[in-house]
Motif scaffolding. Structure first.
Motif, PDB file in Angstrom:
ATOM      1  N   GLU A   1      37.959  54.259  25.664  1.00 31.33           N
ATOM      2  CA  GLU A   1      39.421  54.284  25.709  1.00 31.33           C
ATOM      3  C   GLU A   1      39.944  55.695  25.447  1.00 31.33           C
TER       4      GLU A   1
ATOM      5  N   ASP B   1      26.767  61.804  33.582  1.00 30.17           N
ATOM      6  CA  ASP B   1      27.974  61.571  34.361  1.00 30.17           C
ATOM      7  C   ASP B   1      28.560  62.930  34.740  1.00 30.17           C
TER       8      ASP B   1
ATOM      9  N   SER C   1      27.832  50.772  33.680  1.00 31.93           N
ATOM     10  CA  SER C   1      28.822  51.820  33.448  1.00 31.93           C
ATOM     11  C   SER C   1      29.351  51.747  32.018  1.00 31.93           C
TER      12      SER C   1
ATOM     13  N   LEU D   1      33.948  61.459  29.500  1.00 29.91           N
ATOM     14  CA  LEU D   1      34.537  60.132  29.297  1.00 29.91           C
ATOM     15  C   LEU D   1      35.769  60.166  28.400  1.00 29.91           C
TER      16      LEU D   1
ATOM     17  N   THR E   1      33.113  50.296  25.837  1.00 26.07           N
ATOM     18  CA  THR E   1      32.667  49.065  26.500  1.00 26.07           C
ATOM     19  C   THR E   1      31.653  49.400  27.585  1.00 26.07           C
TER      20      THR E   1
ATOM     21  N   GLU F   1      32.793  52.830  29.489  1.00 28.00           N
ATOM     22  CA  GLU F   1      34.187  53.261  29.409  1.00 28.00           C
ATOM     23  C   GLU F   1      34.553  53.509  27.958  1.00 28.00           C
TER      24      GLU F   1
ATOM     25  N   GLY G   1      29.953  48.057  31.192  1.00 21.84           N
ATOM     26  CA  GLY G   1      30.153  47.176  32.327  1.00 21.84           C
ATOM     27  C   GLY G   1      28.865  46.498  32.731  1.00 21.84           C
TER      28      GLY G   1
END
Length: 355
Positions: free
Chosen positions: A341, A278, A337, A282, A331, A339, A333
């Motif tokens: 927190e 990426d 993807s 993140l 999490t 994610e 997707g």
């Protein structure tokens, strides 16, 4: 004998992982920092309304790694401090922690007493445990990798080696070992050459592990290098997770001693890559926590959690406040993807509460 595989108490067959930790490979070694202060359980780890309060362990506990103890509780391992080579903490719920005992009270003769970083404990296929860790090589300005064994998750672990597991002297040393077992049963060890220690490039590398997990076999493969602006002089601290056939590599970049330290992410179809990063990290600094990084991963009731350390905002580099232990949910997707927190003090859901 088939390749080693972690038991279901550590990770489900659908998403195998070993938990990673990251050592102190900065411009100065982590071991050069003052000793950690004594740890106590967080006063308000859980709340009356449910959820929990971050940091879950508000003491100097760098490079945290969490292991299920097989009896419904959890163990956390961290870099040396509190007169221990490998700090530990214990918890019944993964959010309220109290200090444990030294997991590695004796070091091998080639090591340097009191200089142990980035420990990671895993259960092996035979029901015993392996502790991968970084330590200073006696008589050399280098850090190296080693592995110790125990019949129980909390230890004490024993390392009878006469030399390091890995030590790339000419490339600055070797740090941040992290084992990973893929869904096909193959076992791998990831680590970082400590290049920034001598002003050269850093690489995250991988090589196959032996059946007993006590050595590496075959030639290493470079899977990541510091080549993005946010990473600055280094990449380190690999943590692997497999999700629906994709291998996810979470790692840290920049200097741990700054608020620019952060967690990046890359994906591949194979444990040896090629990995695609990426472009941006993140997990980054916010008003709640500074310099989050040195992450590892643990799944509780189907929810993946990232454990990491972070500085108190306004106290970056203060070893009295220290790098404290935090939890954030991870999490995936439907589009592949990921994610993570951001650091959140008042978290609405505790790991064992579910969604």
């Amino acid at each position: 004998m088939p390749a080693p595989r972690l038991r279901a108490t550590l990770c489900p067959l659908a998403a195998l992982t070993l938990l990673a930790a990251c050592g102190g490979g900065g411009g100065t070694a982590d071991g050069d920092a003052p000793p950690a202060t004594a740890g106590t359980a967080a006063d308000a780890a859980t709340t009356d309304e449910g959820g929990f309060t971050n940091p879950v362990y508000a003491t100097n506990f760098p490079d945290p790694h969490i292991l299920a103890d097989g009896e419904g509780g959890y163990l956390a391992f961290a870099t040396n401090g509190n007169t221990m080579n490998v700090q530990t903490a214990v918890s019944d719920d993964m959010v309220t922690w109290s200090q444990g005992s030294d997991a590695l009270p004796q070091l091998p003769s080639w090591s340097t007493p009191g200089k142990v970083w980035a420990p990671e404990a895993v259960e092996w296929t035979d029901g015993t445990y392996r502790l991968y860790y970084t330590t200073a090589l006696a008589g050399e300005d280098r850090q190296c990798l080693s592995v110790a064994t125990s019949d129980t998750p909390a230890g004490p672990y024993e390392d009878t080696s006469s030399e390091p597991l890995l030590c790339e002297i000419d490339e600055g040393g070797s740090i941040d070992s992290s084992a990973f077992v893929a869904s096909d049963g193959t076992a791998w060890l990831y680590w970082k050459n400590d290049g920034n220690h001598i002003g050269v490039d850093t690489f995250i590398r991988v090589a196959p592990l032996s059946e007993d997990g006590l050595s590496v076999t075959g030639e290493p493969t470079d899977v990541l290098q510091q080549d993005l602006p946010w990473e600055d002089m280094l990449v380190e601290g690999p943590a692997l997770w497999e999700h629906e056939g994709t291998v996810h590599l979470f790692y840290s970049g920049n200097g741990y001693w700054t608020d620019r330290y952060a967690v990046g992410h890359a994906v591949a179809d194979s444990p040896v890559g090629p990995f695609t990063k990426d472009p941006e990290p993140l997990l980054v600094t916010n008003d709640a926590a500074a310099g989050p990084g040195h992450n590892s991963l643990v799944e509780v009731d189907g929810q993946l959690w990232m454990v990491y350390h972070a500085w108190v905002p306004g106290a970056v580099g203060d070893e009295v406040e220290g790098r404290q232990m935090w939890l954030s949910r991870v999490t995936f997707g439907d589009d592949g993807s990921v994610e993570v927190e951001p650091p959140t003090v008042d978290h609405p859901v505790a790991p064992e509460e579910g969604e």
